[in-house]
Structure formats: C-alpha cells, structure tokens
Design a protein around this motif. Structure first.
Motif, mmCIF file in Angstrom:
data_model
loop_
_atom_site.group_PDB
_atom_site.id
_atom_site.type_symbol
_atom_site.label_atom_id
_atom_site.label_comp_id
_atom_site.label_asym_id
_atom_site.label_seq_id
_atom_site.Cartn_x
_atom_site.Cartn_y
_atom_site.Cartn_z
ATOM 1 N N ASP A 186 -63.329 -103.785 28.209
ATOM 2 C CA ASP A 186 -63.120 -105.004 28.993
ATOM 3 C C ASP A 186 -62.761 -106.173 28.075
ATOM 4 O O ASP A 186 -63.203 -106.216 26.920
ATOM 5 C CB ASP A 186 -64.370 -105.354 29.801
ATOM 6 N N PRO A 187 -61.991 -107.148 28.581
ATOM 7 C CA PRO A 187 -61.654 -108.321 27.757
ATOM 8 C C PRO A 187 -62.893 -109.163 27.464
ATOM 9 O O PRO A 187 -63.866 -109.135 28.224
ATOM 10 C CB PRO A 187 -60.658 -109.104 28.620
ATOM 11 N N LEU A 188 -62.860 -109.933 26.390
ATOM 12 C CA LEU A 188 -64.012 -110.729 25.966
ATOM 13 C C LEU A 188 -64.421 -111.797 26.977
ATOM 14 O O LEU A 188 -65.555 -112.254 26.955
ATOM 15 C CB LEU A 188 -63.728 -111.404 24.624
ATOM 16 N N GLU A 189 -63.545 -112.199 27.865
ATOM 17 C CA GLU A 189 -63.909 -113.179 28.878
ATOM 18 C C GLU A 189 -64.845 -112.575 29.931
ATOM 19 O O GLU A 189 -65.593 -113.285 30.586
ATOM 20 C CB GLU A 189 -62.662 -113.724 29.599
ATOM 21 N N GLU A 190 -64.778 -111.282 30.099
ATOM 22 C CA GLU A 190 -65.541 -110.606 31.153
ATOM 23 C C GLU A 190 -67.056 -110.732 30.979
ATOM 24 O O GLU A 190 -67.758 -111.006 31.950
ATOM 25 C CB GLU A 190 -65.115 -109.140 31.241
ATOM 26 N N PRO A 191 -67.617 -110.553 29.784
ATOM 27 C CA PRO A 191 -69.074 -110.692 29.657
ATOM 28 C C PRO A 191 -69.560 -112.078 30.076
ATOM 29 O O PRO A 191 -70.596 -112.208 30.720
ATOM 30 C CB PRO A 191 -69.365 -110.449 28.181
ATOM 31 N N THR A 192 -68.796 -113.105 29.742
ATOM 32 C CA THR A 192 -69.189 -114.462 30.121
ATOM 33 C C THR A 192 -69.216 -114.593 31.636
ATOM 34 O O THR A 192 -70.167 -115.124 32.212
ATOM 35 C CB THR A 192 -68.219 -115.493 29.502
ATOM 36 N N ARG A 193 -68.183 -114.101 32.297
ATOM 37 C CA ARG A 193 -68.114 -114.180 33.750
ATOM 38 C C ARG A 193 -69.273 -113.419 34.388
ATOM 39 O O ARG A 193 -69.950 -113.926 35.281
ATOM 40 C CB ARG A 193 -66.785 -113.608 34.259
ATOM 41 N N ILE A 194 -69.543 -112.230 33.901
ATOM 42 C CA ILE A 194 -70.599 -111.387 34.484
ATOM 43 C C ILE A 194 -71.981 -111.995 34.245
ATOM 44 O O ILE A 194 -72.801 -112.052 35.153
ATOM 45 C CB ILE A 194 -70.525 -109.957 33.923
ATOM 46 N N THR A 195 -72.239 -112.459 33.023
ATOM 47 C CA THR A 195 -73.562 -113.021 32.744
ATOM 48 C C THR A 195 -73.809 -114.278 33.564
ATOM 49 O O THR A 195 -74.915 -114.503 34.048
ATOM 50 C CB THR A 195 -73.760 -113.329 31.241
#
Length: 83
Positions: free
Chosen positions: A30-39
């Motif tokens: 997954d792209p690095l932006e995804e963890p921020t969005r999910i968290t």
C-alpha cells in the motif's frame, strides 16, 4: 493491551476472549499515505502489515510520523487522539 491493563493473567488467557471487532490491517504494498488515512479513520496507533496472507510487520504511529512532514504529523496525532 486492554486485557493487561485490566489485570488479566495473560498466561491463561486466549486472544479470542479479549479481541474486539474486525482487525484493521494494511498491505505491505500500500502507498505510504494509506497508513495515515487508516489510523485517523479508525483511531488506532498500530497497524499489522500483511504481505499476501502473512503478517510481515507492525507499523506504529511513530513509524509513520518519522516519514511525514511536521504539519502532517501534527494532524495525524490530533485526529487519532480525538474522542
């Protein structure tokens, strides 16, 4: 973590007895932006990282913050911590 905080004797406890809801994970590709969005959306501090059908790591809020600019890190911490 909740079981430990509640004083549960972990050597006799089973994960299923204390798990709540569906696990929230992220894919290794997954792209690095995804963890921020999910968290932010789920208000969690750690994400299991899945590659295929295997756990390949654990990504923490601090890991994500190390790779984001200061403004984005502040937003992320604020949104995760909202009640």
């Amino acid at each position: 973590m909740g079981a430990v905080a509640s004083g549960v004797e972990t050597s006799k406890a089973k994960v299923a007895e204390h798990a709540q809801g569906k696990p929230i994970t992220i894919g290794a590709d997954d792209p690095l932006e995804e963890p921020t969005r999910i968290t932010q959306h789920h208000q969690v501090h750690r994400l299991p990282v899945i590659g295929g059908h295997k756990l390949v790591g654990m990504l923490s809020q601090a890991d994500t913050a190390r790779h984001a600019d200061e403004h984005r890190t502040g937003e992320m911490v604020s949104e995760i911590s909202e009640p």
